[in-house]
Write a protein that holds these residues in place. Structure first.
Motif, mmCIF file in Angstrom:
data_model
loop_
_atom_site.group_PDB
_atom_site.id
_atom_site.type_symbol
_atom_site.label_atom_id
_atom_site.label_comp_id
_atom_site.label_asym_id
_atom_site.label_seq_id
_atom_site.Cartn_x
_atom_site.Cartn_y
_atom_site.Cartn_z
ATOM 1 N N GLU A 124 0.833 -1.208 0.000
ATOM 2 C CA GLU A 124 0.000 0.000 0.000
ATOM 3 C C GLU A 124 0.872 1.263 0.000
ATOM 4 O O GLU A 124 0.605 2.218 -0.719
ATOM 5 N N ASN A 125 1.922 1.251 0.815
ATOM 6 C CA ASN A 125 2.764 2.442 0.970
ATOM 7 C C ASN A 125 3.696 2.709 -0.212
ATOM 8 O O ASN A 125 3.873 3.857 -0.615
ATOM 9 N N TYR A 126 4.330 1.642 -0.717
ATOM 10 C CA TYR A 126 5.317 1.820 -1.785
ATOM 11 C C TYR A 126 4.791 1.454 -3.172
ATOM 12 O O TYR A 126 5.475 1.637 -4.162
ATOM 13 N N GLY A 127 3.573 0.898 -3.231
ATOM 14 C CA GLY A 127 3.000 0.528 -4.518
ATOM 15 C C GLY A 127 3.240 -0.934 -4.843
ATOM 16 O O GLY A 127 3.820 -1.674 -4.044
ATOM 17 N N PRO A 128 2.811 -1.357 -6.033
ATOM 18 C CA PRO A 128 2.957 -2.751 -6.430
ATOM 19 C C PRO A 128 4.405 -3.222 -6.313
ATOM 20 O O PRO A 128 5.322 -2.570 -6.802
ATOM 21 N N GLY A 129 4.594 -4.339 -5.629
ATOM 22 C CA GLY A 129 5.937 -4.879 -5.416
ATOM 23 C C GLY A 129 6.587 -4.404 -4.133
ATOM 24 O O GLY A 129 7.675 -4.870 -3.778
ATOM 25 N N GLY A 130 5.954 -3.495 -3.400
ATOM 26 C CA GLY A 130 6.541 -2.947 -2.175
ATOM 27 C C GLY A 130 6.830 -4.000 -1.116
ATOM 28 O O GLY A 130 7.886 -3.978 -0.481
ATOM 29 N N TYR A 131 5.903 -4.932 -0.960
ATOM 30 C CA TYR A 131 6.099 -5.994 0.034
ATOM 31 C C TYR A 131 7.343 -6.813 -0.304
ATOM 32 O O TYR A 131 8.212 -7.018 0.535
ATOM 33 N N ASN A 132 7.431 -7.277 -1.549
ATOM 34 C CA ASN A 132 8.570 -8.109 -1.937
ATOM 35 C C ASN A 132 9.880 -7.329 -1.984
ATOM 36 O O ASN A 132 10.937 -7.882 -1.695
ATOM 37 N N ALA A 133 9.819 -6.058 -2.302
ATOM 38 C CA ALA A 133 11.040 -5.236 -2.291
ATOM 39 C C ALA A 133 11.601 -5.110 -0.874
ATOM 40 O O ALA A 133 12.815 -5.064 -0.674
ATOM 41 N N MET A 134 10.704 -5.078 0.113
ATOM 42 C CA MET A 134 11.138 -4.945 1.512
ATOM 43 C C MET A 134 11.648 -6.263 2.108
ATOM 44 O O MET A 134 12.379 -6.246 3.094
ATOM 45 N N ARG A 135 11.274 -7.389 1.510
ATOM 46 C CA ARG A 135 11.730 -8.680 2.049
ATOM 47 C C ARG A 135 13.247 -8.744 2.024
ATOM 48 O O ARG A 135 13.883 -8.507 1.007
ATOM 49 N N GLY A 136 13.832 -9.036 3.173
ATOM 50 C CA GLY A 136 15.288 -9.081 3.291
ATOM 51 C C GLY A 136 15.915 -7.721 3.525
ATOM 52 O O GLY A 136 17.125 -7.613 3.713
ATOM 53 N N HIS A 137 15.097 -6.676 3.513
ATOM 54 C CA HIS A 137 15.603 -5.310 3.674
ATOM 55 C C HIS A 137 14.787 -4.530 4.687
ATOM 56 O O HIS A 137 14.814 -3.305 4.692
ATOM 57 N N SER A 138 14.014 -5.211 5.528
ATOM 58 C CA SER A 138 13.013 -4.506 6.328
ATOM 59 C C SER A 138 13.435 -4.184 7.758
ATOM 60 O O SER A 138 12.635 -3.663 8.521
ATOM 61 N N GLY A 139 14.661 -4.489 8.135
ATOM 62 C CA GLY A 139 15.170 -4.048 9.428
ATOM 63 C C GLY A 139 15.048 -5.071 10.546
ATOM 64 O O GLY A 139 14.823 -6.254 10.317
ATOM 65 N N ILE A 140 15.201 -4.558 11.773
ATOM 66 C CA ILE A 140 15.231 -5.422 12.958
ATOM 67 C C ILE A 140 14.314 -4.874 14.053
ATOM 68 O O ILE A 140 13.964 -3.699 14.054
ATOM 69 N N ASN A 141 13.960 -5.766 14.975
ATOM 70 C CA ASN A 141 13.257 -5.406 16.205
ATOM 71 C C ASN A 141 14.270 -5.417 17.336
ATOM 72 O O ASN A 141 15.243 -6.186 17.309
#
Length: 167
Positions: A124-141
């Motif tokens: 929703e935030n980054y547009g189509p493909g945003g979820y997969n683009a963030m996979r492996g790049h989404s940070g830590i808790n």
């Protein structure tokens, strides 16, 4: 000391806090702030996760990973607030903090508790493909071990594994 332990303990780079954002409520826009108070009870004071899950008191992402996300999505810039993470750091590999404590600024000590996986909001935030683009790049808790204040520009350093700190 084994070669692998020596490699894991060797992280001479110093990171830097580039951006701080607080989520005041679910689905609300993040409030971008120059500094934030951090407590062991509340996490980041003013963030909606305050005091809830000890394993996700603070979320962090690398600025370099947002650059990768932008390239994968063929956009000029991956807006930091759209990633919905609290702190953006540069110059240090956050994944090297696995199950380790690290210091931000003069007094805040956090401990990585795991990967901060992307959610469907990334689409929703980054547009189509945003979820997969963030996979492996989404940070830590991380959870707060020792409170204090975090400011944009603060240093981020891995602590020696022998460090044991308590409030």
């Amino acid at each position: 000391m084994s070669n692998m332990k020596a490699l894991l303990d060797s992280l001479p780079q110093t990171g830097r806090v580039e951006w701080i954002g607080l989520r005041p409520a679910k689905r609300a826009d993040l409030n971008v702030v120059p500094e934030v108070e951090v407590t062991t009870k509340e996490g980041l004071v003013g963030d909606r996760y305050g005091g809830r899950s000890g394993n996700r008191q603070v979320t962090l992402i690398q600025a370099e990973h947002l650059e990768v996300v932008a390239k994968l999505l063929n956009i000029k810039r991956a807006e930091p607030s759209l990633a919905r993470r609290n702190i953006i750091v540069s110059g240090i590999n956050l994944l090297a903090f696995s199950k380790r404590q690290f210091q931000i600024g003069e007094s805040v000590i956090l401990e990585m508790t795991g990967i901060c996986h992307p959610c469907s909001r990334m689409e929703e935030n980054y547009g189509p493909g945003g979820y997969n683009a963030m996979r492996g790049h989404s940070g830590i808790n991380a959870r707060v071990i020792q409170g204090g204040r975090i400011r944009v520009g603060d240093a981020v350093n891995l602590l020696p594994q022998t460090t044991v700190l308590e409030d």
